[in-house]
Design a protein around this motif. Structure first.
Motif, mmCIF file in Angstrom:
data_model
loop_
_atom_site.group_PDB
_atom_site.id
_atom_site.type_symbol
_atom_site.label_atom_id
_atom_site.label_comp_id
_atom_site.label_asym_id
_atom_site.label_seq_id
_atom_site.Cartn_x
_atom_site.Cartn_y
_atom_site.Cartn_z
ATOM 1 N N VAL A 154 0.852 -1.193 0.000
ATOM 2 C CA VAL A 154 0.000 0.000 0.000
ATOM 3 C C VAL A 154 0.890 1.246 0.000
ATOM 4 O O VAL A 154 1.801 1.338 0.820
ATOM 5 C CB VAL A 154 -0.919 0.022 1.247
ATOM 6 C CG1 VAL A 154 -1.788 1.279 1.254
ATOM 7 C CG2 VAL A 154 -1.786 -1.226 1.287
ATOM 8 N N GLU A 196 -1.343 6.452 1.452
ATOM 9 C CA GLU A 196 -2.611 5.831 1.841
ATOM 10 C C GLU A 196 -2.482 5.141 3.202
ATOM 11 O O GLU A 196 -3.403 5.181 4.024
ATOM 12 C CB GLU A 196 -3.039 4.812 0.789
ATOM 13 C CG GLU A 196 -3.336 5.400 -0.584
ATOM 14 C CD GLU A 196 -3.734 4.334 -1.584
ATOM 15 O OE1 GLU A 196 -4.181 3.248 -1.151
ATOM 16 O OE2 GLU A 196 -3.574 4.577 -2.790
ATOM 17 N N LEU A 197 -1.351 4.510 3.395
ATOM 18 C CA LEU A 197 -1.124 3.774 4.644
ATOM 19 C C LEU A 197 -1.207 4.700 5.852
ATOM 20 O O LEU A 197 -1.748 4.335 6.900
ATOM 21 C CB LEU A 197 0.252 3.106 4.589
ATOM 22 C CG LEU A 197 0.514 1.936 5.551
ATOM 23 C CD1 LEU A 197 -0.359 0.749 5.198
ATOM 24 C CD2 LEU A 197 1.987 1.552 5.500
ATOM 25 N N ALA A 224 -4.825 5.242 6.833
ATOM 26 C CA ALA A 224 -5.698 4.077 7.012
ATOM 27 C C ALA A 224 -6.024 3.882 8.491
ATOM 28 O O ALA A 224 -5.122 3.890 9.334
ATOM 29 C CB ALA A 224 -5.022 2.827 6.466
ATOM 30 N N SER A 253 -6.875 1.185 9.975
ATOM 31 C CA SER A 253 -6.216 -0.059 10.375
ATOM 32 C C SER A 253 -5.221 -0.427 9.279
ATOM 33 O O SER A 253 -5.570 -1.144 8.329
ATOM 34 C CB SER A 253 -7.243 -1.175 10.574
ATOM 35 O OG SER A 253 -6.620 -2.379 10.929
ATOM 36 N N PRO A 254 -3.980 0.063 9.372
ATOM 37 C CA PRO A 254 -3.004 -0.115 8.294
ATOM 38 C C PRO A 254 -2.789 -1.557 7.852
ATOM 39 O O PRO A 254 -2.764 -1.848 6.649
ATOM 40 C CB PRO A 254 -1.722 0.479 8.889
ATOM 41 C CG PRO A 254 -2.192 1.440 9.910
ATOM 42 C CD PRO A 254 -3.425 0.839 10.490
ATOM 43 N N SER A 307 -4.751 -4.098 8.184
ATOM 44 C CA SER A 307 -5.972 -4.602 7.541
ATOM 45 C C SER A 307 -6.012 -4.135 6.092
ATOM 46 O O SER A 307 -6.430 -4.877 5.193
ATOM 47 C CB SER A 307 -7.216 -4.119 8.283
ATOM 48 O OG SER A 307 -7.293 -4.696 9.566
ATOM 49 N N ALA A 308 -5.562 -2.890 5.860
ATOM 50 C CA ALA A 308 -5.505 -2.363 4.491
ATOM 51 C C ALA A 308 -4.513 -3.156 3.652
ATOM 52 O O ALA A 308 -4.736 -3.398 2.461
ATOM 53 C CB ALA A 308 -5.107 -0.888 4.519
ATOM 54 N N ALA A 366 -6.062 -6.535 2.842
ATOM 55 C CA ALA A 366 -7.168 -6.375 1.894
ATOM 56 C C ALA A 366 -6.658 -6.399 0.457
ATOM 57 O O ALA A 366 -7.351 -6.858 -0.458
ATOM 58 C CB ALA A 366 -7.908 -5.069 2.161
#
Length: 441
Positions: free
Chosen positions: A255, A259-260, A263, A265-266, A268-269, A272
């Motif tokens: 990521v 964006e991180l 986020a 919940s980093p 979890s991103a 995903a």
């Protein structure tokens, strides 16, 4: 230490903790739930070079960690920082402040984590039960485990630490195919990686390595503490560093750091994208284990600290009683439970927890100084793990620098609240007037 106290009248704490258990205990205290959100915040500071921030932070934290390892090998006693402070400086007031500051940090952490566990459990299994009731129920379970025995506490810790470890290892494994896709030296700063940038990142990530202070308080319950304590602290810090750096590389590879950093919940991103098949509730469940582990370790630490200070005459002697069957400080555990219930009922104590972290940095400074004094004292017994004097000296400087930075650049409310807590601790000293001194190890 034998299983009876100095007078031989009451049972003592049971020595059952081996090297692997203490390693898991220390590692569990470091991993916690913080890393699951810390990666995003650190990425906002360092960009793709977030892994480097963890490496620098580890070097800074290792200085104090080595001091704690040396002290644990010299003086394996419950009471930890309070005991070594009194032994080095002989100042009851300073010992009182150090002991209660560490205890305040542990108690606010347990109360905070109890509420977090409740919220996460109810998100997994909606039961129509108020979160407060779940939090109090969780607190009762943790208190029961701590009372039941150090073996049971260690077993639960090993389970929770294994889940935390596997959660981070899973992120690394699913993200490895993305490694090499980004420039790991790229930062938000146009000047690239500078000393100032690394310092800011290291200050943020330093707190991911806090956990060694818990280890010192259970050293009395270790088998061959002179070797077990240094092994547990040093190996846990090395393993945590490797995990953190690998997770950081994975996160920014999967990521974009922009964006991180935003986020909620980093990790979890990250999953995903790298493992879209992984159920969303998976990391909620892992978080429950991580947070529960943090609460368990802090409860154990606080109970041993209370027990040690009471045995040394700094708190009511009744708190030093040990249950004849479980070999746990049951009166101290019960007293802490009452305080914890009050803290949970008080509501959100996030600011209080942040304030006690500042006090913990001050404690680290004092403990590093204590080791320096004890190293230079003629006739003082050496431990199984000795470090050069520059280690605690630099450790004190690093902790003072971190403390000054947090006070100067952070939210003013945390330092102000830390000052209030300190005044309360001083007020309690004036009221209770403790007169005891630690017994010789």
């Amino acid at each position: 230490m034998s299983e009876t106290d100095m007078a031989g009248e009451e049972p003592g704490l049971r020595q059952t903790i081996g090297p692997f258990q203490l390693f898991a205990y220390t590692l569990g205290g470091m991993l916690g739930a913080g890393i699951y959100g810390l990666v995003g915040r650190a990425a906002g500071e360092l960009g793709n070079a977030v892994w480097l921030g963890f490496a620098v932070a580890m070097v800074a934290a290792l200085l104090t960690g080595l001091s704690y390892a040396s002290l644990g090998s010299r003086y394996p006693r419950a009471g930890g920082a309070a005991y070594v402070t009194q032994r080095a400086f002989g100042m009851r007031l300073l010992t009182w402040v150090v002991g209660l500051a560490v205890m305040a940090s542990g108690l606010t952490s347990v109360a905070t984590q109890s509420r977090v566990v409740a919220v996460n459990l109810l998100s997994l299994v909606p039961a129509g039960v108020p979160p407060l009731i779940v939090a109090l129920g969780f607190l009762l379970v943790i208190g029961g485990v701590v009372f039941r025995g150090i073996r049971e506490s260690m077993a639960l810790n090993v389970l929770c630490t294994a889940v935390e470890f596997l959660g981070l290892a899973f992120v690394i494994l699913v993200g490895i195919p993305y490694w090499g896709s980004v420039d790991l030296m790229a930062t938000p700063s146009p000047d690239g990686i500078t000393a100032s940038l690394l310092l800011s990142g290291a200050i943020l990530t330093f707190f991911a390595f806090i956990g060694f202070e818990d280890t010192l308080n259970v050293s009395e319950e270790c088998k061959d503490a002179a070797r077990t304590v240094p092994f547990g602290i040093v190996t846990a810090m090395v393993v945590a560093t490797l995990l953190y750096m690998a997770v950081a590389v994975t996160a920014v590879s999967v990521v974009p750091w922009q964006e991180l950093s935003h986020a909620p919940s980093p990790l979890s991103a990250v999953t995903a994208v790298a493992a879209p098949w992984f159920p969303g509730w998976g990391y909620v469940a892992i978080t429950v284990f991580a947070v529960a582990n943090t609460a368990l370790l802090n409860y154990v630490t606080a109970s041993r600290l209370l027990f040690g200070m009471a045995r040394d005459g700094l708190l009511p002697r009744a708190l030093a009683r040990v249950h004849p069957r479980t070999r746990t400080p049951h009166v101290a555990i019960a007293a802490l439970f009452v305080i914890l219930v009050a803290l949970v009922l008080a509501g959100d104590i996030g600011q209080l927890a942040s304030a006690t972290v500042l006090l913990l940095l001050a404690v680290f400074t004092v403990v590093n100084g204590a080791l320096l004094v004890l190293q230079r004292r003629p006739g003082e017994a050496r431990g199984g793990f000795e470090v050069p004097s520059f280690v605690p000296a630099l450790g004190s400087v690093v902790c003072l620098t971190l403390l000054g930075n947090r006070v100067a650049t952070g939210d003013w409310r945390a330092p102000a609240l830390a000052g209030v807590i300190l005044l309360v601790i001083l007020g309690l000293y004036a009221i209770m007037r403790p007169r005891g001194v630690p017994q010789e190890a």
